[in-house]
Enzyme design. Structure first.
Site, PDB file in Angstrom:
ATOM      1  N   LYS A 164      11.706   6.190  -5.742  1.00 44.72           N
ATOM      2  CA  LYS A 164      10.401   6.361  -5.103  1.00 44.72           C
ATOM      3  C   LYS A 164      10.224   5.296  -4.033  1.00 44.72           C
ATOM      4  O   LYS A 164      10.585   4.135  -4.231  1.00 44.72           O
ATOM      5  CB  LYS A 164       9.281   6.238  -6.144  1.00 44.72           C
ATOM      6  CG  LYS A 164       9.373   7.303  -7.225  1.00 44.72           C
ATOM      7  CD  LYS A 164       8.096   8.109  -7.319  1.00 44.72           C
ATOM      8  CE  LYS A 164       8.240   9.164  -8.427  1.00 44.72           C
ATOM      9  NZ  LYS A 164       7.141  10.136  -8.393  1.00 44.72           N
ATOM     10  N   HIS A 186       4.741   1.718  -7.879  1.00 45.52           N
ATOM     11  CA  HIS A 186       3.661   0.729  -7.917  1.00 45.52           C
ATOM     12  C   HIS A 186       2.779   0.920  -9.155  1.00 45.52           C
ATOM     13  O   HIS A 186       2.386  -0.052  -9.808  1.00 45.52           O
ATOM     14  CB  HIS A 186       2.750   0.881  -6.689  1.00 45.52           C
ATOM     15  CG  HIS A 186       3.443   0.706  -5.374  1.00 45.52           C
ATOM     16  ND1 HIS A 186       3.714   1.758  -4.524  1.00 45.52           N
ATOM     17  CD2 HIS A 186       3.921  -0.402  -4.757  1.00 45.52           C
ATOM     18  CE1 HIS A 186       4.308   1.294  -3.436  1.00 45.52           C
ATOM     19  NE2 HIS A 186       4.459  -0.005  -3.546  1.00 45.52           N
ATOM     20  N   GLY A 190       0.798  -1.214   0.000  1.00 40.96           N
ATOM     21  CA  GLY A 190       0.000   0.000   0.000  1.00 40.96           C
ATOM     22  C   GLY A 190       0.834   1.269   0.000  1.00 40.96           C
ATOM     23  O   GLY A 190       2.037   1.238  -0.233  1.00 40.96           O
ATOM     24  N   TYR A 191       0.158   2.406   0.253  1.00 42.21           N
ATOM     25  CA  TYR A 191       0.744   3.735   0.166  1.00 42.21           C
ATOM     26  C   TYR A 191       1.423   3.878  -1.192  1.00 42.21           C
ATOM     27  O   TYR A 191       2.602   4.191  -1.308  1.00 42.21           O
ATOM     28  CB  TYR A 191       1.725   3.993   1.314  1.00 42.21           C
ATOM     29  CG  TYR A 191       1.678   5.439   1.767  1.00 42.21           C
ATOM     30  CD1 TYR A 191       0.589   5.912   2.499  1.00 42.21           C
ATOM     31  CD2 TYR A 191       2.685   6.328   1.440  1.00 42.21           C
ATOM     32  CE1 TYR A 191       0.517   7.240   2.888  1.00 42.21           C
ATOM     33  CE2 TYR A 191       2.619   7.665   1.831  1.00 42.21           C
ATOM     34  CZ  TYR A 191       1.526   8.112   2.557  1.00 42.21           C
ATOM     35  OH  TYR A 191       1.452   9.430   2.934  1.00 42.21           O
ATOM     36  N   LEU A 192       0.617   3.631  -2.202  1.00 39.02           N
ATOM     37  CA  LEU A 192       1.118   3.484  -3.567  1.00 39.02           C
ATOM     38  C   LEU A 192       1.793   4.751  -4.075  1.00 39.02           C
ATOM     39  O   LEU A 192       1.300   5.856  -3.859  1.00 39.02           O
ATOM     40  CB  LEU A 192      -0.042   3.106  -4.496  1.00 39.02           C
ATOM     41  CG  LEU A 192      -0.840   1.856  -4.104  1.00 39.02           C
ATOM     42  CD1 LEU A 192      -1.936   1.585  -5.141  1.00 39.02           C
ATOM     43  CD2 LEU A 192       0.073   0.642  -3.962  1.00 39.02           C
ATOM     44  N   ASP A 214      13.639  -3.382  -4.920  1.00 43.01           N
ATOM     45  CA  ASP A 214      13.862  -4.458  -3.956  1.00 43.01           C
ATOM     46  C   ASP A 214      14.515  -5.640  -4.685  1.00 43.01           C
ATOM     47  O   ASP A 214      13.919  -6.704  -4.840  1.00 43.01           O
ATOM     48  CB  ASP A 214      12.537  -4.888  -3.325  1.00 43.01           C
ATOM     49  CG  ASP A 214      11.896  -3.749  -2.535  1.00 43.01           C
ATOM     50  OD1 ASP A 214      12.580  -3.195  -1.665  1.00 43.01           O
ATOM     51  OD2 ASP A 214      10.740  -3.414  -2.803  1.00 43.01           O
ATOM     52  N   ARG A 251       8.355   5.119   2.086  1.00 49.36           N
ATOM     53  CA  ARG A 251       8.981   5.631   3.300  1.00 49.36           C
ATOM     54  C   ARG A 251       9.587   7.030   3.110  1.00 49.36           C
ATOM     55  O   ARG A 251      10.014   7.648   4.083  1.00 49.36           O
ATOM     56  CB  ARG A 251      10.060   4.650   3.796  1.00 49.36           C
ATOM     57  CG  ARG A 251       9.476   3.332   4.341  1.00 49.36           C
ATOM     58  CD  ARG A 251      10.556   2.392   4.843  1.00 49.36           C
ATOM     59  NE  ARG A 251      10.029   1.243   5.567  1.00 49.36           N
ATOM     60  CZ  ARG A 251       9.957   0.000   5.086  1.00 49.36           C
ATOM     61  NH1 ARG A 251      10.356  -0.267   3.860  1.00 49.36           N
ATOM     62  NH2 ARG A 251       9.475  -0.974   5.822  1.00 49.36           N
ATOM     63  N   MET A 280      12.456  -3.415  -9.317  1.00 51.97           N
ATOM     64  CA  MET A 280      13.851  -3.778  -9.068  1.00 51.97           C
ATOM     65  C   MET A 280      14.461  -2.992  -7.913  1.00 51.97           C
ATOM     66  O   MET A 280      15.601  -3.244  -7.531  1.00 51.97           O
ATOM     67  CB  MET A 280      14.693  -3.613 -10.332  1.00 51.97           C
ATOM     68  CG  MET A 280      14.562  -4.769 -11.300  1.00 51.97           C
ATOM     69  SD  MET A 280      14.878  -6.412 -10.545  1.00 51.97           S
ATOM     70  CE  MET A 280      16.656  -6.336 -10.326  1.00 51.97           C
TER      71      MET A 280
END
Lengths: 281, 281
Positions: free
Chosen positions: A184, A37, A31-33, A150, A187, A148
């Site tokens: 992006k 995303h 979430g918190y797109l 992560d 956090r 990518m």
């Protein structure tokens, strides 16, 4: 777009789509797109008959001292963004729906996790693997989309799919960045104004390292100490790690060749940021 | 019936059936088929559009000192029996096809395994869970059929399906027996003639215990010591265990009530036999 909160309803809906021959693209998120995303959702939209997005802040992948309770959430906004980007189904279960009781059967990731984020987050990738095993069974996707940013997560998911023959194809998408190059991240909202400015050095140092390698540098130690210096001199953040490995094996290399990843994590006051670059020479 | 040895071919074939809306019934076996297996295949045939049988002697579920190398095999006969019983596909991979490299992500069963066969076979159910996770992903069945002779295995698979939301429905089938009551097993061929005669006491003592409970016995210890005596007096086999638990939780009970299982394992010269009965009062 339909919002579904029940595991059974989501699974039955997706199985029905599958048995009618439709291809399913899946974007799992916490979430918190952000634009990262949305890029994944849009690509899933272009490539599939049905697009499913999940929003689930998975408690299993957070350590005891991590930011589970403060992880940013905004379902109304997320829901609108997912729909605008082309999602057909938004799966939004709560924790008791996903884990009605503690898992009696555990999943342990024994490779590619003793480095990078895995080292400072013990058990993190076990939690990631467990929730994705569940989500893949609930959403039964043909294609699953991951950013990518992560990169270690992608390496672990790649192993999970291979080890257990999960009938899904992994699609990876380039890290989406702010105009000044900062990756992006949900956090980023927790950065203080001066930290937000300083954070530019993360991507900048990765680009400088990439340039150095393209220009002939082959010594991992030299690359890493150069980057360490650049980040220390240009930010108030604390370096959690800056490391260089083969990719996707995540094994140490003595000499830079083939495909390698340089990845870093830097802790600011209220946000720990990660970034990486993959280089093939 | 088509025999398929490649994971990819099996998975693609099954996914194609699935996406055309057909229901898939799956009977996983380790081969050397007997009437117990054939009963499962025939039931799968009655209840599904497509029936898949697998034959794979899974090395991961055998301990170092167990009978992996001598486990009986007869592919020609199995193949004929599977076809006659209604199988459409026979999946028959070799070990290097199922495990091209050691699993980097492990599955550990942490409940329902510290009793019965789990106690004397450490890691056995981890291996069972891992191979079924793979097979379920390869065969993508709607229904999977298991015999109640391996009641602990059924309890573990039930947990695996629940914990990871595997989109398959477990179907259990009563233990199939010889005319004298001995549970059918691929390992029965290794009994010596006198042992074959003695082995009748396994099922007989279970039936006697069941009768005792129906007639009012509620003390697990009394039931178990009666059975121990009956088996010791009537066979040359060594009792591995005789135990009584709640089912499917496999927790000790002080008083017999609800649904319980009495299960036993007895070692003969070249075969270790198991049997059980489930009683609801």
């Amino acid at each position: 777009m339909k919002v579904i909160r029940s595991v059974k309803e989501m699974q039955n809906t997706m199985l029905e789509q599958k048995s009618s021959g439709k291809s399913i693209g899946f974007v799992p998120t916490m979430g918190y797109l952000h634009e990262g995303h949305l890029t994944l959702i849009k690509q899933a939209r272009r490539e599939n008959d049905v697009v499913a997005v999940s929003i689930f802040v998975n408690p299993l992948q957070f350590g005891a001292n991590e930011d589970l309770s403060t992880y940013p959430r905004d379902f109304e906004r997320d829901s609108q963004l997912a729909e605008e980007s082309g999602a057909d189904y938004l799966f939004y279960p709560d924790a008791s729906e996903m884990y009605p009781r503690p898992l009696a059967i555990k999943v342990t990731v024994g490779d590619r996790t003793d480095v990078l984020c895995g080292r400072s987050r013990p058990g993190h990738f076990d939690g990631v693997a467990a929730v994705l095993l569940k989500l893949f069974n609930i959403v039964v996707p043909d294609f699953a989309y991951f950013g990518m940013k992560d990169a270690q997560q992608v390496a672990v998911i790649d192993m999970l799919i291979t080890d257990y023959n999960i009938p899904v194809t992994l699609k990876t998408v380039e890290t989406v960045r702010e105009s000044d190059g900062l990756a992006k991240s949900s956090r980023n909202v927790y950065l203080q104004p001066n930290e937000r400015e300083e954070a530019v050095i993360l991507n900048k140092s990765l680009n400088e390292a990439r340039e150095g390698i393209i220009n002939g540098e082959r010594d991992p130690e030299k690359v890493l100490s150069f980057m360490r210096e650049r980040i220390q001199q240009n930010s108030s953040g604390t370096i959690d790690y800056i490391e260089l490995y083969s990719y996707p094996e995540l094994k140490p290399v003595k000499e830079i060749k083939g495909t390698i990843i340089i990845a870093l994590a830097v802790k600011f006051t209220k946000a720990r940021l990660i970034d990486n670059t993959i280089i093939s020479i």
